[in-house]
Design an enzyme around this catalytic site. Structure first.
Site, mmCIF file in Angstrom:
data_model
loop_
_atom_site.group_PDB
_atom_site.id
_atom_site.type_symbol
_atom_site.label_atom_id
_atom_site.label_comp_id
_atom_site.label_asym_id
_atom_site.label_seq_id
_atom_site.Cartn_x
_atom_site.Cartn_y
_atom_site.Cartn_z
ATOM 1 N N ASN A 73 44.380 44.949 34.839
ATOM 2 C CA ASN A 73 45.624 45.683 34.718
ATOM 3 C C ASN A 73 46.705 44.851 34.048
ATOM 4 O O ASN A 73 47.036 45.063 32.885
ATOM 5 C CB ASN A 73 46.077 46.145 36.109
ATOM 6 C CG ASN A 73 47.226 47.117 36.033
ATOM 7 O OD1 ASN A 73 47.859 47.276 35.009
ATOM 8 N ND2 ASN A 73 47.512 47.785 37.129
ATOM 9 N N ASP A 74 47.189 43.853 34.759
ATOM 10 C CA ASP A 74 48.314 43.091 34.224
ATOM 11 C C ASP A 74 47.986 42.398 32.907
ATOM 12 O O ASP A 74 48.859 42.246 32.058
ATOM 13 C CB ASP A 74 48.755 42.047 35.262
ATOM 14 C CG ASP A 74 49.222 42.719 36.542
ATOM 15 O OD1 ASP A 74 49.776 43.822 36.435
ATOM 16 O OD2 ASP A 74 49.027 42.145 37.615
#
Lengths: 102, 448
Positions: B373-374
């Protein structure tokens, strides 16, 4: 000031040793690819388990009548062993995975 | 003995073994070369503790799953820290009882060992709990940044005071407790992708604590080992920080956690997401020429590394080129993904590092993001308010199609929304990584 100077003189060997070790440590990391950082961290973790040597040393010098020190020392040895054994076994398992492919 | 330890410094796989042997020699040497009378009871206690520790350590290390490794390393690190702290505590007691005045140097070594060791211990335990998921919300006390710094100064001053005045037993225990508390305070607010950095930092802390112990006893093995880990660990920490484009001081003083709350609220992304079914994804992948897989922690949690390898082989058979894009801090540790994918026999050449893969994204047909995600959040590039702003990312948004496999829409570990999900080229492919990928493979097999 004088005190500090004499401290340095008394421990000159040790200080050389520290500086040398720092260089070795830096040198070691510098040559390692990112891929191996996790095993490296784990390996380093295992190495600092050398504190156990200190723990044993303490145990050997402790006064047998000093129960508190005995218990604490025993605990220290136990935790140190956990650190050393666990650290090395984990590192070994990680490295094993890299080995398989070759 | 000291030279033996150096053997471990090599990256060679056998280095680890040599290190273990060296350690054993060091331990046995300490026990048997000791001069003077020692009662058998103490020998018994030492060997008993070693045996017990070996058994527990061996079994936990063998049994634990590969994905739990970071937690385990953190745990063992804590043990080492506790060991160092206890040594200092005993040594202090010893000095108190014997009545002989300790030199300033010895005092510094004792107190420093005590403080660093206990900070490392409690910090590691918190890190362990956090990684384990027992505590996953960064806890933020009001103005904790100030509080932490004041606390740190307090502990340091307290330590300095102890060195000068000699103190007494009561104060030593108090310092011990204060250092423990500081370790907790220090790690608690740190969330997000910073955990690996913290572990690495604590690792070097423990190394330092061990080195102080070595100084105390004039023991070269301890000194070398400790300093080696201390310097290597610090450098490793710096390397990691660089990968995340954040100064070390930022991490140490926990500025990261503080900024998050405000920024996360401000960076709420508007838009709709598309959802893709298994067959949509299968068709898309089947007719593409190049696929890049971005693995993340979700892959590790779902234990999907073997399934993903199967998918890769299936696609390769059909003439699709498959590569893995590895972000330096994907997962919970640097190199976490490499270890995981190596376990499932993914070819080494298929793992491409961030800088090499980024220019290739515009020519990639499909990017499959599995549980990451990040590391693909474009906010890191274009949203200065975002807490991860400035962190280098995998530019997955440049690919022609983006498929994101996630369990839910929840924010990533850094606790922020990802605007990539709202990209018109992106579609969400919900489900547990292992299950979703297995379905995907089955679907692909039906197509020819």
């Amino acid at each position: 000031m004088e005190q500090i100077l004499s401290f340095f003189n008394d421990n000159r060997d040790m200080i050389y040793f520290i500086i040398l070790s720092v260089f070795v440590g830096v040198e070691v990391i510098g040559g390692v690819p990112t891929v191996l950082h996790t095993p490296l961290m784990s390996g380093a973790n295992a190495i600092h388990g050398v504190v156990i040597v200190g723990a044993i040393y303490v145990m050997l010098n402790v006064n047998p009548d000093d129960t508190v020190a005995l218990i604490l020392g025993c605990l220290a040895v136990l935790l140190g062993t956990l650190n050393v054994v666990g650290g090395f076994v984990v590192t070994d398992r990680m490295l094993e995975m890299f080995k398989k492919k070759k | 003995m000291g030279l033996k330890m150096m053997g471990n410094a090599k990256t060679a796989r056998n280095g680890n073994l040599i290190g273990a042997v060296g350690m054993t020699i060091a331990i046995l040497g300490t026990i048997f070369l000791h001069e003077g009378e020692v009662s058998t009871m103490i020998y018994g206690m030492i060997f008993g503790a070693i045996a017990l520790g070996t058994i527990i350590g061996w079994f936990t290390a063998k049994k634990v799953q590969m994905t739990k490794m970071p937690e385990l390393v953190s745990m063992f690190n804590g043990m080492g820290g506790a060991c160092a702290a206890l040594i200092s505590l005993i040594e202090y007691t010893h000095h108190q009882h014997s009545g002989e005045p300790a030199t300033t140097g010895t005092m510094i070594a004792i107190i420093a060992g005590l403080v660093i060791g206990s900070v490392s211990f409690s910090g590691s335990i918190i890190a362990f709990l956090k990684l384990n998921g027992t505590m996953n919300k960064p806890v933020r006390l009001p103005s904790y940044n100030m509080l932490n710094n004041v606390f740190m100064l307090g502990v340091l001053l307290f330590g300095a005071f102890m060195v000068y005045s000699g103190g007494n037993m009561m104060l030593a225990y108090l310092l011990f407790a204060a250092a423990l508390a500081y370790g907790i305070l220090f790690t608690l607010p740190i969330g997000g992708a910073d955990m690996p950095v913290v572990i690495s930092l604590l690792n070097s802390f423990t190394g330092l604590a061990a080195a102080f112990g070595g100084f105390l006893y004039g023991n070269k093995v301890m000194l070398t080992g400790g300093i080696l880990v201390g310097s290597a660990g610090t450098l490793l920490t710096l390397v990691m920080c660089k990968a995340m484009n954040r100064p070390l001081s930022n991490v140490i003083f926990g500025a990261f956690g503080a900024g998050t709350a405000g920024a996360a609220a401000g960076s709420e992304v508007k838009g709709t997401t598309k959802e893709a079914s298994v067959s949509d994804v299968a068709v898309l992948m089947n007719y593409s020429k190049s696929v890049v897989i971005v693995p993340g922690y979700g892959l590790a949690v779902a234990q999907a590394q073997h399934v993903i390898h199967e998918l890769e082989m299936l696609l390769e058979e059909r003439g699709v080129s498959v590569k893995y894009a590895i972000h330096p801090v994907a997962g919970r540790m640097p190199g976490h993904m490499n270890v995981l994918l190596a376990e499932s026999n993914v070819a080494y050449e298929k793992l491409v590092e961030m800088d090499d893969i980024n220019p290739e994204f515009p020519n990639t047909d499909v990017v499959l993001i599995v549980g990451a995600n990040d590391v693909v959040n474009p906010a890191a590039k274009n949203n200065p308010a975002s807490p991860i702003y400035g962190m280098p990312i995998l530019e997955a948004e440049n690919a022609k199609n983006i498929i994101i496999n996630k369990r839910s829409m929840n924010a990533g570990y850094a606790g922020i929304d990802n605007e990539l999900f709202y990209n018109p080229k992106a579609s969400m492919f919900f489900g547990d990584a292992k299950k979703a990928l297995t379905e995907l493979i089955a679907e692909l097999k039906t197509m020819d």
